[in-house]
Write an enzyme that holds these catalytic residues in place. Structure first.
Site, PDB file in Angstrom:
ATOM      1  CG  ASP A 162       7.679 -22.446  18.938  1.00  0.00           C
ATOM      2  OD1 ASP A 162       8.815 -21.990  18.691  1.00  0.00           O
ATOM      3  OD2 ASP A 162       6.687 -22.217  18.216  1.00  0.00           O
ATOM      4  CD  GLU A 415       8.262 -14.112  22.615  1.00  0.00           C
ATOM      5  OE1 GLU A 415       8.101 -15.217  23.159  1.00  0.00           O
ATOM      6  OE2 GLU A 415       7.509 -13.680  21.727  1.00  0.00           O
ATOM      7  CE1 TYR A 469       2.570 -14.939  16.855  1.00  0.00           C
ATOM      8  CE2 TYR A 469       3.776 -14.125  18.759  1.00  0.00           C
ATOM      9  CZ  TYR A 469       3.761 -14.690  17.497  1.00  0.00           C
ATOM     10  OH  TYR A 469       4.940 -14.993  16.861  1.00  0.00           O
ATOM     11  CD  GLU A 504       8.302 -13.998  17.310  1.00  0.00           C
ATOM     12  OE1 GLU A 504       7.263 -14.557  17.764  1.00  0.00           O
ATOM     13  OE2 GLU A 504       9.449 -14.327  17.643  1.00  0.00           O
TER      14      GLU A 504
HETATM   15  C1  BDP Z   1       6.715 -16.339  20.115  1.00  0.00           C
HETATM   16  C2  BDP Z   1       8.124 -16.899  19.989  1.00  0.00           C
HETATM   17  C3  BDP Z   1       8.292 -17.771  18.757  1.00  0.00           C
HETATM   18  C4  BDP Z   1       7.132 -18.742  18.654  1.00  0.00           C
HETATM   19  C5  BDP Z   1       5.851 -17.939  18.559  1.00  0.00           C
HETATM   20  C6  BDP Z   1       4.613 -18.815  18.394  1.00  0.00           C
HETATM   21  O1  BDP Z   1       9.076 -15.856  19.949  1.00  0.00           O
HETATM   22  O2  BDP Z   1       9.521 -18.448  18.811  1.00  0.00           O
HETATM   23  O3  BDP Z   1       7.263 -19.621  17.584  1.00  0.00           O
HETATM   24  O4  BDP Z   1       5.704 -17.228  19.752  1.00  0.00           O
HETATM   25  O5  BDP Z   1       4.016 -19.170  19.392  1.00  0.00           O
HETATM   26  O6  BDP Z   1       6.411 -16.056  21.407  1.00  0.00           O
HETATM   27  O7  BDP Z   1       4.287 -19.157  17.266  1.00  0.00           O
END
Ligand code: BDP
Length: 602
Positions: A162, A415, A469, A504
């Protein structure tokens, strides 16, 4: 390849500044050999800098293809009789370099250094023209990968990550000199034996036919001799060592000298931090002590300069990490400027060092923009050729960063499609090569969306690294459901018996957007509440040894319907103002440190 440095036998000068700059969408420059004369342009571009955002021109911002840079330099007369080289910190993503009319270097991969020996061309006391062709195209055979789509309005670059595809000369460019008989490479590894520190070094030497003597002296921070040895490879023993440790950037200088009889012919100084790193069951140990990673995934990203290294921005980011009480960060999603690692070394900040392999996953149409899932690993997509480039990137990364004590882990990819049945055969050679090149550091890859029963890769790696997430892309706005899903998945990973680092977890928040309701996406309150939920789960899980929030700061992405002026998952805004989430983490991490974290955590 060693870094340029100043000393009794070496000298360097930076070629940073304003260079002539020209776009070349039609690749005319290659056919017309633009390196043969001054560039026909009135544009000037700062180096180092991403070229995209500097000039108020959408064509330059979104340019796909070649651009040209040109400057000139003066070779000091005192460099006569020595080797003259030119070293680029990086050129994103491909570069060709000419001195005068001669092609001296070509390099692929946008985040690692390369150099050329220009002794025969750049004679001492001469003025030289330097032309650099930089190309920013990503394809299935580049790392990171992408594709170029031809449209009636010109080519458009697509890629599977992204962040904005900033391009140009992002790091300093050094003209430098070495003696003919010289140290060409130096590897240092360290160990601890009781109170003693052990420093093993291996130096390679070239350019001297007769026998040259190598003498190594380890100096403490006062310049006093701590240990000394002779030979191309040897072990130095410091009886009572000041260890490098999280929060304690204790460094020694290893002075490696090359003698012809009693005459000093070369000297190279390498800073050394004595420390050990190891994975023991589900614990991550630094100097034998359990370490918990508190920090963030970052980007090299800033207004106007884009991805360029900038000392002011770097020092400020480190100051903010300290303000947060963080002890570590990840160089998502590519190797950062080496100055960043130097700083981390000196200040005792722990670094997870990531290769530029991001976006090796074509199985999610939401992420790739294709209308259906594609096979990630195939001769037409991520292929054996891609893997060769990936191997090159890993080799160059380890070559550059292996002597940095701050670097405690290598991340081979962000990823990748770890659920693919072909993932294992793609990654096995990469893992083997990484371990061969550096048997001292644990390795990992960051896992997206693949629980242990479907993950083909977990057992190849030492640490489980999860990007999750729940509560944002899934169970959006429903933190209870998100917590259930997170707990259920964490329970599965616990059985693997490896350390788990959340590399993350995060939610977008537009700074200044608020709500009294706790389920309103994009608000500072929701970001804070979501992080709080994750932290609660981490605290219930002994195997979780790291919490790196995504992301340190908001950053630029291509414009699109999923992102409002970039990715807003930063706990700081792009101009580094704290959101509510930053205060939450600050309070927690300072409290943990006050309680003896990270070093005394059991
Ligand atoms: C993750 C990626 C990261 C993205 C993040 C997102 O590793 O680079 O910025 O998602 O969607 O999958 O914010």
């Amino acid at each position: 390849m060693l870094r340029p440095q100043d000393g009794p036998t070496r000298e360097r000068k930076a070629l940073d500044g304003l260079w002539a700059f020209k776009l070349d969408g039609d690749r005319q420059g290659r056919a017309e050999r633009w390196w043969r004369s001054p560039l026909n342009t009135s544009l000037e571009m700062p180096v180092p800098c991403s070229y995209n955002d500097v000039l108020a021109d959408t064509r330059i911002r979104n340019h796909v293809g070649d651009v040209w840079y040109q400057t000139d330099f003066w070779v000091p007369p005192s460099w006569s009789g020595r080797r003259t080289l030119i070293q680029f910190g990086s050129a994103t993503h491909q570069a060709s370099v000419w001195v005068g009319e001669t092609l001296v270097a070509e390099h692929e991969g946008g985040y690692l250094p390369f150099e050329a020996d220009i002794t025969q061309l750049a004679l001492a006391g001469s003025h030289q023209r330097l032309t650099v062709l930089v190309n920013n195209e990503l394809s299935y055979t580049t790392i990171p990968p992408g594709i170029i789509v031809d449209t009636p309005h010109g080519p458009r670059q697509r890629f599977f990550h992204d962040f904005f595809n900033y391009a140009g000369l992002h790091r300093s460019i050094w003209l430098h000199t070495t003696p003919t008989a010289r140290i060409t490479d130096l590897t240092v590894t360290t160990n601890i034996d009781g109170r003693a520190g052990l420093v093993d070094y291996e130096a390679t030497v070239a350019g001297g036919s007769e026998s040259l003597r190598v003498v190594a002296t380890l100096r403490d921070r006062f310049g006093n001799e701590a240990a000394t040895a002779e030979g191309h490879a040897a072990q130095l023993r410091v009886p009572v060592a000041e260890l490098w440790a999280p929060g304690q950037g204790n460094l020694y200088d290893l002075e490696v000298q090359l003698f012809r009889e009693s005459q000093l012919v070369d000297q190279y100084v390498q800073s050394v931090g004595i420390r050990t790193v190891e994975v023991d069951g589900a614990r991550f140990l630094i100097n034998g002590q359990p370490f918990r990673f508190l920090g963030a995934g970052k980007h090299e990203d800033g207004a106007v300069r884009g991805r360029a290294h900038d000392d002011t921005a770097m020092v400020h980011d480190f100051a903010l990490l300290e303000w947060l009480g963080a002890n570590s960060f990840r160089t998502s999603h590519y190797p950062y400027a080496e100055e960043v690692l130097d700083y981390a070394d000196r200040h005792g900040i722990v670094v997870i060092d990531e290769s530029p392999a991001v976006g090796l996953n074509l199985s999610w149409p939401q992420l790739t923009g294709f209308d259906k899932p594609l096979a990630t690993f195939s001769p037409e997509t991520i292929s054996d050729t891609t893997r060769e480039r990936h191997l090159d990137a890993i080799r160059e990364l380890i070559q550059r960063d292996r002597n940095h004590p701050s670097v405690v882990m290598w991340v081979l990819a962000n990823e990748p499609d770890s659920a693919s049945p072909d993932a294992r055969s793609y990654f096995e050679p990469l893992v083997a090569e990484t371990r061969r090149l550096d048997p001292t550091r644990p390795i990992g890859f960051t896992n997206m969306l693949t629980p242990p029963d479907r993950c083909q890769l977990a057992e190849l790696f030492d640490v489980v690294m999860l990007n999750r997430y729940y509560g944002w892309y899934f169970q959006s706005g429903n933190l209870r459901a998100a917590e259930d899903a997170l707990r259920a998945e964490v329970a599965q990973w616990q059985h693997i018996g490896r350390p788990i680092i959340f590399t993350e977890f995060g939610a977008d928040a537009i700074a200044g957007l608020h709500s009294v309701f706790d389920d309103v996406l994009w608000t500072e309150e929701y970001q804070r509440a979501m992080l709080k939920m994750y932290l609660r789960v981490f605290d219930d899980t002994t195997e979780v040894v790291g919490e790196h929030v995504w992301a340190f700061a908001d950053f630029a992405t291509p414009s699109g319907i999923r992102r409002v002026d970039g990715n807003k998952k930063g706990i700081f805004t792009r101009d580094r103002q704290p959101k509510a989430a930053a205060h939450l983490l600050r309070e927690r991490w300072h409290r943990m440190s006050a309680q003896g974290f990270p070093l005394d955590a059991g």
